[in-house]
Design a protein around this motif. Structure first.
Motif, PDB file in Angstrom:
ATOM      1  N   LYS A  63       0.951  -1.196  -0.025  1.00  0.00           N
ATOM      2  CA  LYS A  63       0.007   0.020   0.147  1.00  0.00           C
ATOM      3  C   LYS A  63       0.821   1.382   0.012  1.00  0.00           C
ATOM      4  O   LYS A  63       0.471   2.277  -0.795  1.00  0.00           O
ATOM      5  N   ALA A  64       1.943   1.284   0.880  1.00  0.00           N
ATOM      6  CA  ALA A  64       2.635   2.257   0.897  1.00  0.00           C
ATOM      7  C   ALA A  64       3.458   2.766  -0.420  1.00  0.00           C
ATOM      8  O   ALA A  64       3.572   3.762  -0.932  1.00  0.00           O
ATOM      9  N   ALA A  66       2.443   1.888  -3.375  1.00  0.00           N
ATOM     10  CA  ALA A  66       1.174   2.099  -4.396  1.00  0.00           C
ATOM     11  C   ALA A  66       0.923   3.842  -4.097  1.00  0.00           C
ATOM     12  O   ALA A  66       0.800   4.476  -4.915  1.00  0.00           O
ATOM     13  N   LYS A  67       0.803   4.075  -2.841  1.00  0.00           N
ATOM     14  CA  LYS A  67       0.227   5.445  -2.487  1.00  0.00           C
ATOM     15  C   LYS A  67       1.412   6.357  -2.824  1.00  0.00           C
ATOM     16  O   LYS A  67       1.013   7.700  -2.655  1.00  0.00           O
ATOM     17  N   SER A  68       2.507   6.249  -2.538  1.00  0.00           N
ATOM     18  CA  SER A  68       3.636   6.975  -2.912  1.00  0.00           C
ATOM     19  C   SER A  68       3.923   7.431  -4.189  1.00  0.00           C
ATOM     20  O   SER A  68       4.508   8.407  -4.498  1.00  0.00           O
ATOM     21  N   ASP A  70       1.458   8.726  -7.658  1.00  0.00           N
ATOM     22  CA  ASP A  70       0.047   9.210  -7.936  1.00  0.00           C
ATOM     23  C   ASP A  70      -0.322   8.446  -9.060  1.00  0.00           C
ATOM     24  O   ASP A  70      -0.001   9.232 -10.304  1.00  0.00           O
ATOM     25  N   VAL A  73      -4.889   2.844  -8.449  1.00  0.00           N
ATOM     26  CA  VAL A  73      -4.392   1.603  -7.617  1.00  0.00           C
ATOM     27  C   VAL A  73      -5.667   0.811  -7.350  1.00  0.00           C
ATOM     28  O   VAL A  73      -6.810   1.423  -7.089  1.00  0.00           O
ATOM     29  N   ARG A  75      -6.914  -3.005  -5.236  1.00  0.00           N
ATOM     30  CA  ARG A  75      -6.547  -3.937  -4.473  1.00  0.00           C
ATOM     31  C   ARG A  75      -7.599  -4.885  -4.546  1.00  0.00           C
ATOM     32  O   ARG A  75      -8.706  -4.878  -4.447  1.00  0.00           O
ATOM     33  N   LEU A 202       0.043   5.517   6.896  1.00  0.00           N
ATOM     34  CA  LEU A 202      -0.569   5.741   5.650  1.00  0.00           C
ATOM     35  C   LEU A 202      -1.464   6.817   5.240  1.00  0.00           C
ATOM     36  O   LEU A 202      -1.605   7.412   4.044  1.00  0.00           O
ATOM     37  N   ASP A 203      -2.232   7.258   6.349  1.00  0.00           N
ATOM     38  CA  ASP A 203      -3.184   8.389   6.209  1.00  0.00           C
ATOM     39  C   ASP A 203      -2.482   9.665   5.688  1.00  0.00           C
ATOM     40  O   ASP A 203      -3.124  10.416   5.025  1.00  0.00           O
ATOM     41  N   ARG A 206       1.711  11.336   1.333  1.00  0.00           N
ATOM     42  CA  ARG A 206       1.320  11.785  -0.050  1.00  0.00           C
ATOM     43  C   ARG A 206       2.345  11.507  -1.103  1.00  0.00           C
ATOM     44  O   ARG A 206       3.333  11.091  -0.811  1.00  0.00           O
ATOM     45  N   PRO A 207       1.687  11.308  -2.363  1.00  0.00           N
ATOM     46  CA  PRO A 207       2.578  11.051  -3.619  1.00  0.00           C
ATOM     47  C   PRO A 207       3.841  11.734  -3.547  1.00  0.00           C
ATOM     48  O   PRO A 207       3.867  13.158  -3.889  1.00  0.00           O
TER      49      PRO A 207
END
Length: 330
Positions: A63-64, A66-68, A70, A73, A75, A202-203, A206-207
């Motif tokens: 998740k990290a 993917a979220k890093s 932009d 995504v 799941r 994770l919250d 930001r990318p």
């Protein structure tokens, strides 16, 4: 000799990769080598298999990462009742238009997180084969291109066998590398308690890069120079797995290609425009071990494929590092 344009590309790559690395490491405590290997697979244009016991952060890492970036995504939680069409998509009849309309499945994303991939049936697992190798989906005689960049990050638990299906050899061979998280050090676990105790990091993530940045970096990695002696070294390592007396299945030619691509990415992350034998050595275990099948006797002796690859690396002659550098005028 490194040209100004090549050096600029390497500098841009290192800067962007460093930003992504820092973003991921703000979530994953005490695992810099795992994060770096994940970035290596991303920049090499491959797919990543995260295999370890429950609770060590496999899904969190996926998740990290993917979220890093932009990008789109999706799941997928793999379960025994998951259908192939849930992954690839299905054609639905539209009564108003009097024709079938294709509804894309979860695989139509730039980063696909497959959680506990070995809980789905082999039929469902095989739905990913075409997507992972050819970056496309064929349904009802029509072919649909997947977005770029495209990466599958899958997790699986190797110790819980109830309700799971082993990944077929063809499925494992499509993953560029397998990574084991391992338990964190006591210090890293203390930091994790401090940062994860109140809210998930994770919250706040930001990318750190965009999808087009990743595409540009993948193109830059492909231009990294590989000398013939280093290519031969990669071939010698994979060929040795095919003749090893305690292995009944060695590494495929796809494995050799993945090893070379991953070594290019590792060299670029190190700020070099050429691959060293050291890059091949460091990546041999994560790239090759999960593709090998030991003999029954080797399994009885509790010998792992990681041990076999490490032994092959020790025994295989290493080329001269100076021969790996590009010649003047390259």
């Amino acid at each position: 000799m490194t040209t100004y344009e090549e050096q600029t590309k390497l500098t841009d790559l290192s800067t962007t990769a460093e930003q992504v690395r820092r973003a991921v490491e703000s979530v994953i405590e005490g695992k810099p080598e795992v994060v770096r290997l994940s970035l290596t697979v991303l920049l090499a244009g491959g797919h990543l298999l995260l295999e370890d016991v429950p609770g060590v952060g496999k899904t969190m890492l996926a998740k990290a990462l993917a979220k890093s970036i932009d990008c789109s995504v999706q799941r997928i939680q793999f379960t025994p009742d998951l259908l192939p069409t849930d992954i690839t998509g299905v054609s639905v009849y539209d009564q108003q238009r009097n024709e079938f309309e294709f509804k894309p499945g979860a695989v139509f994303a730039q980063i696909v997180i497959g959680d506990e991939i070995n809980r789905a049936s082999p039929k469902t697992q095989s739905a990913l084969l075409e997507s992972m190798e050819e970056r496309q989906v064929t349904a009802d005689g029509r072919t649909y291109e997947l977005p770029s960049p495209f990466m599958v990050i899958a997790t699986q638990n190797p110790v819980e066998m109830e309700g799971t299906y082993p990944l077929p050899e063809a499925q494992r061979d499509r993953f560029m590398a397998r990574v084991s998280m391992g338990y964190p050090s006591p210090e890293a676990e203390m930091r994790m308690l401090a940062t994860h105790g109140g809210a998930s990091p994770l919250d706040a993530l930001r990318p750190a890069a965009h999808a087009h940045d990743v595409l540009r970096l993948v193109e830059a990695v492909r231009e990294v120079h590989v000398a013939d002696p280093v290519r031969r070294y990669a071939v010698d390592l994979t060929a040795a797995t095919r003749t090893h007396p305690e292995l009944r299945l060695g590494a495929s030619p796809r494995a050799t290609l993945h090893l070379l691509r991953a070594a290019k990415a590792a060299a670029a992350l190190a700020g070099r425009n050429f691959v060293l034998p050291d890059d091949i050595q460091q990546l041999a275990v994560p790239v090759l071990a999960h593709r090998l099948l030991p003999t029954a006797q080797a399994q009885l002796n509790r010998h792992s494929t990681e041990q076999f690859v490490a032994d092959i690396v020790r025994r295989t002659p290493v080329p001269d590092p100076y021969a790996a550098k590009p010649q003047r005028g390259y």
